[in-house]
Structures are given as structure tokens and as C-alpha cells.
Design an enzyme around this catalytic site. Sequence first.
Site, PDB file in Angstrom:
ATOM      1  N   LYS A  50     -11.066  -3.893  18.708  1.00 29.16           N
ATOM      2  CA  LYS A  50      -9.654  -4.267  18.899  1.00 29.16           C
ATOM      3  C   LYS A  50      -9.145  -3.924  20.306  1.00 29.16           C
ATOM      4  O   LYS A  50      -7.962  -4.013  20.585  1.00 29.16           O
ATOM      5  CB  LYS A  50      -8.791  -3.593  17.834  1.00 29.16           C
ATOM      6  CG  LYS A  50      -9.203  -3.986  16.396  1.00 29.16           C
ATOM      7  CD  LYS A  50      -8.214  -3.523  15.362  1.00 29.16           C
ATOM      8  CE  LYS A  50      -8.770  -3.717  13.951  1.00 29.16           C
ATOM      9  NZ  LYS A  50      -7.749  -3.785  12.927  1.00 29.16           N
ATOM     10  N   PHE A  93      -4.622   2.965  14.656  1.00 34.66           N
ATOM     11  CA  PHE A  93      -4.917   3.974  13.650  1.00 34.66           C
ATOM     12  C   PHE A  93      -6.072   3.473  12.798  1.00 34.66           C
ATOM     13  O   PHE A  93      -6.271   2.266  12.671  1.00 34.66           O
ATOM     14  CB  PHE A  93      -3.694   4.213  12.745  1.00 34.66           C
ATOM     15  CG  PHE A  93      -2.766   5.252  13.282  1.00 34.66           C
ATOM     16  CD1 PHE A  93      -2.020   5.023  14.421  1.00 34.66           C
ATOM     17  CD2 PHE A  93      -2.658   6.489  12.647  1.00 34.66           C
ATOM     18  CE1 PHE A  93      -1.171   5.987  14.929  1.00 34.66           C
ATOM     19  CE2 PHE A  93      -1.813   7.471  13.145  1.00 34.66           C
ATOM     20  CZ  PHE A  93      -1.072   7.223  14.284  1.00 34.66           C
ATOM     21  N   ASN A 150       0.853  -1.194   0.000  1.00 34.54           N
ATOM     22  CA  ASN A 150       0.000   0.000   0.000  1.00 34.54           C
ATOM     23  C   ASN A 150       0.887   1.240   0.000  1.00 34.54           C
ATOM     24  O   ASN A 150       2.106   1.144   0.022  1.00 34.54           O
ATOM     25  CB  ASN A 150      -0.949  -0.020   1.208  1.00 34.54           C
ATOM     26  CG  ASN A 150      -0.170  -0.123   2.508  1.00 34.54           C
ATOM     27  OD1 ASN A 150       0.613   0.749   2.842  1.00 34.54           O
ATOM     28  ND2 ASN A 150      -0.369  -1.222   3.232  1.00 34.54           N
ATOM     29  N   LYS A 160     -13.758   0.019  15.089  1.00 30.24           N
ATOM     30  CA  LYS A 160     -12.427  -0.621  15.119  1.00 30.24           C
ATOM     31  C   LYS A 160     -11.822  -0.532  16.514  1.00 30.24           C
ATOM     32  O   LYS A 160     -11.269  -1.484  17.035  1.00 30.24           O
ATOM     33  CB  LYS A 160     -11.466   0.088  14.150  1.00 30.24           C
ATOM     34  CG  LYS A 160     -11.539  -0.457  12.746  1.00 30.24           C
ATOM     35  CD  LYS A 160     -10.612   0.288  11.802  1.00 30.24           C
ATOM     36  CE  LYS A 160     -11.088   0.056  10.379  1.00 30.24           C
ATOM     37  NZ  LYS A 160     -10.377   0.818   9.382  1.00 30.24           N
ATOM     38  N   ASP A 188      -4.357  -6.747   4.926  1.00 27.68           N
ATOM     39  CA  ASP A 188      -5.264  -7.697   5.565  1.00 27.68           C
ATOM     40  C   ASP A 188      -5.144  -9.089   4.951  1.00 27.68           C
ATOM     41  O   ASP A 188      -5.557 -10.074   5.555  1.00 27.68           O
ATOM     42  CB  ASP A 188      -6.714  -7.200   5.421  1.00 27.68           C
ATOM     43  CG  ASP A 188      -6.952  -5.979   6.306  1.00 27.68           C
ATOM     44  OD1 ASP A 188      -6.487  -5.997   7.451  1.00 27.68           O
ATOM     45  OD2 ASP A 188      -7.571  -5.003   5.826  1.00 27.68           O
TER      46      ASP A 188
HETATM   47  N1  CTP Z   1      -4.112  -3.612  11.764  1.00 23.85           N
HETATM   48  C1  CTP Z   1      -3.422  -4.698  12.246  1.00 23.85           C
HETATM   49  N2  CTP Z   1      -3.434  -5.866  11.554  1.00 23.85           N
HETATM   50  C2  CTP Z   1      -4.128  -5.993  10.418  1.00 23.85           C
HETATM   51  C3  CTP Z   1      -4.848  -4.879   9.919  1.00 23.85           C
HETATM   52  C4  CTP Z   1      -4.814  -3.706  10.616  1.00 23.85           C
HETATM   53  O1  CTP Z   1      -2.792  -4.597  13.292  1.00 23.85           O
HETATM   54  N3  CTP Z   1      -4.123  -7.133   9.773  1.00 23.85           N
HETATM   55  C5  CTP Z   1      -4.105  -2.366  12.560  1.00 23.85           C
HETATM   56  C6  CTP Z   1      -3.510  -1.174  11.860  1.00 23.85           C
HETATM   57  O2  CTP Z   1      -2.139  -1.044  12.152  1.00 23.85           O
HETATM   58  C7  CTP Z   1      -4.313  -0.020  12.448  1.00 23.85           C
HETATM   59  C8  CTP Z   1      -5.663  -0.636  12.744  1.00 23.85           C
HETATM   60  O3  CTP Z   1      -5.446  -2.036  12.797  1.00 23.85           O
HETATM   61  O4  CTP Z   1      -3.757   0.421  13.656  1.00 23.85           O
HETATM   62  C9  CTP Z   1      -6.705  -0.333  11.724  1.00 23.85           C
HETATM   63  O5  CTP Z   1      -6.238  -0.627  10.439  1.00 23.85           O
HETATM   64  P1  CTP Z   1      -7.114  -0.348   9.141  1.00 23.85           P
HETATM   65  O6  CTP Z   1      -6.363  -0.821   7.952  1.00 23.85           O
HETATM   66  O7  CTP Z   1      -7.634   1.056   9.158  1.00 23.85           O
HETATM   67  O8  CTP Z   1      -8.392  -1.245   9.404  1.00 23.85           O
HETATM   68  P2  CTP Z   1      -8.685  -2.764   9.333  1.00 23.85           P
HETATM   69  O9  CTP Z   1      -8.828  -3.270  10.733  1.00 23.85           O
HETATM   70  O10 CTP Z   1      -7.723  -3.473   8.464  1.00 23.85           O
HETATM   71  O11 CTP Z   1     -10.138  -2.753   8.678  1.00 23.85           O
HETATM   72  P3  CTP Z   1     -10.580  -2.427   7.166  1.00 23.85           P
HETATM   73  O12 CTP Z   1      -9.397  -2.719   6.293  1.00 23.85           O
HETATM   74  O13 CTP Z   1     -11.717  -3.340   6.970  1.00 23.85           O
HETATM   75  O14 CTP Z   1     -10.961  -0.978   7.162  1.00 23.85           O
END
Ligand code: CTP
Length: 412
Positions: free
Chosen positions: A347, A329, A215, A343, A284
Site C-alpha cells: 500500500k 494500520f 466491525n 500490507k 473490504d
Molecule cells: N484499508 C483501507 N481500505 C480497505 C481496507 C483497509 O484503506 N478497503 C486500510 C485500513 O484503514 C488500514 C489498512 O488498510 O489502515 C489495513 O487494513 P486491514 O483491515 O488490517 O487489512 P486489509 O488490507 O483489509 O487486509 P486483510 O483484511 O486481508 O487483512
Amino acid sequence: MENKHILLGITGSIAAYKACSIVSTLTKKGYAVDIILTRHASAFIGSLSLAAISHRDVFVDEFDGTHESLIPHIELARRADLCVIAPADANILAKAAHGIADDLLSSCLLACTCPMLAAPAMNVHMFENAATQANISTLKSRGWSFVDPESGMLACAEVGKGRLADPEVIVAAIEARLEEEEKKKTQDLPLSGKRVLVSAGPTQEALDPVRFLSNHSSGKQGFAIAKAARALGADVTLAAGPVSLETPEGVERINYVSARDLEAVMKENAPKADFVIMAAAVADYRFAEQFDQKMKKSGDSMTFTLVRNPDILEGLGKVKRDDQVLCGFAMETENLEQNARKKMLSKNCDLLVANNLRTEGAGFQGDTNIVTLMTPETNTHLGLQSKEELGKTILLTMLEIQKGKTSHASVH
Ligand code: CTP
């Protein structure tokens, strides 16, 4: 400690040649070593050798006019983080103790405001002489550190204490003193004694040796938090993704590539942290299959299966200590507050930094951010600010949250 300036004064002793080894080790370690040779020292050792080893000019006399700075004793004193005299003869100790400034080195010592360290070397009787011992005591009372000379056969064929300590021992003492000074600087800061673990940057999920899924995260916000945490006095570990940003000074950096690498780094380091901040943009999903060789094209389309990566923040939220503060974040493109709050709660975060990728001044690449700070009870909208300022705000908010947690715990 790299980029620190060490001012090394070398005085007239047969041990002056050992200074080459000190200069060589310090230079290899990344220190900038400015050298002043007294006239007597220059009878024992050539300035050319020292200039070659240190890759810098060597200063011998105040007024020889070869140096661009008009007042070298002030300039050298001003930029020194530590002043070392090795070997230090009886004369320089006497001059320093009495404030005599009759050559470049002694003038420089008088102008130095940095910490001082001396490694004496001289005949045993000169060392044990009450005058020398009194001078050493005076200098110690002013905060000077000393690396004691060793006992053994001296150049003058007498046996006793007076031989310059080993260069390795002197280098170790130099590094210990620099570290002590660094610690002192952070002692009274808001986060001194706190351990901060922060992740920053994207993850890369490999398909084959040349391709990956990733990303646009630049890592700037996480790096800025690490820098701010250090400036506030914390011990900082930065889990850094594949970005080419410089490690902030004084911060321990652990590099990761994939989400699973990052998970391992966080799992290992989170238990000892007071504050854990997941600013990394974690993929993800990863490819179900990874290929050892470069994939060749075939047909008009290709289909890959992706499998879920672990949710690292969620995992950290499950094992969070009562006195630990966890910050996540959320990067959203719509329904910012609603999605972000969901979120945070799912979490088990104490704080969540929510930003909208579509807002000007916010997001991945720039040096500024516009965010909403969320706790389970509050929503605080913050205006445009630099990523470092925001880092400071996040950390001070976490400090308040931790104070609340610990005072709450002591009431019950
Ligand atoms: N995060 C994580 N592990 C993942 C995905 C996200 O630890 N596999 C953490 C990121 O570092 C951030 C938070 O979760 O602090 C939110 O990440 P974000 O990408 O905004 O959200 P997601 O939980 O991945 O949800 P979505 O992609 O469905 O918006």
C-alpha cells in the site's frame, strides 16, 4: 471555541442595553458568559434580563454576599478565557490604565491574566480627551484590543465618534481575538503549521434501512491520534465513522458511514494534508445489492453476494506526494509482522502500526494498545501505552520520517 468562558464587564452607558444582544449571540454560540455590571450600568440595565439571557448569575457588587464564591473577582478572573468590556466608559478605561481596583469589575480586571478587549462608548469629547486617548494607548501597549466606537448622533445629542460599535462587530472581534490566542498557543509546538488527516472507527455497509455489515472498531485509537495531533499544534481533520465519541477540541470532524463515503472524504482532504493516517477499520466488502425497504424473511437460509470495496489506503499510497507521510494500520490475529509488512509495502505506506487483536491490552475497545511500528527499514516494538500516548509517538515518528524525506530531497 465552545466551552470558552468570556467575562463581560458592562459599564455605565446608555449603550448598556446593547450588551443583551452581545450576550445572547455569545450564549447561543455555546460560550459561557460571566457578567459583571458596574453600579452605574445597573442603572441602565437590569441584572435579571442578563441572567435570563446568559443562564448564569450576574455579578453587580463585590460584597453583596449572594454568590457562593467567597472572592468572586479572583474566581471570575481565573476562569476567563477572554475579558470583554462593552460598553466601556471613560471611567473604567482610566481605572484599568492606572490599576485602580475599587469595585468588582476594576478589581477583576487587575486580577485577569487572560487577553482583554474593550469596546468604548461615551460622549465624543470624553472619547477624544487626551486623558482617555492616553489611557487607551497605555492599555493597547499592554496588549488590549479595542473595537472603536462609531461616529454618529450620540445620546447626548452631539454628533461625533463615541457610539458603541454594533453588537455583531463586537462579537466578531471577540471571536477573532479568541482564535488569535488559540493560534498563539500552538505556534511553537512540534506540529504547528502541519495538517493532519486521520480516519477513525468502523464503516457500515447497508443491506437495507435496518441492517448493515460492520466491525467492532470503537474509533478510540483514531480519535486519540486526532487529539494528540491537536495538542502537538497541528490543524486536524478527523474522518469519523459511526461512533459516539466526542470530537476532540479544536479538531474538524467529517462524519462518514460507508467505505465509499470514507473514500470520498479522504480523496478530498488528503491532497492538502502533510500526514495521512488510516486508522479506520474499513469493510473490504459491501452488499452487491442494497434494498430501499426492509427485507422480509423467506425460507430457511438466505445468500447474499458481497462485492469488493475500494482499498482506500492503497489509493492514497498511489497518489502520495513526495513530502507527504502516509500511515496505515494492520489488525491481525496471526503472523502479525509478516502480514503487516506485506500490507505496508503493497500500500506504499511510510509507517504501519501493527497490532494483534489477541494480545491483552491491545485492540478495538480498550484505552490502551500494544503495537509494532514498522517502516520499510525498521521494526519497533512498543510496550503497553495509552492510545493517546501512542498517538503522540506515531505523529512524532511521522515528523521524523517527513524530515528525512525533505532533507533527502534537498541533497539530490
Ligand atoms: N484499508 C483501507 N481500505 C480497505 C481496507 C483497509 O484503506 N478497503 C486500510 C485500513 O484503514 C488500514 C489498512 O488498510 O489502515 C489495513 O487494513 P486491514 O483491515 O488490517 O487489512 P486489509 O488490507 O483489509 O487486509 P486483510 O483484511 O486481508 O487483512
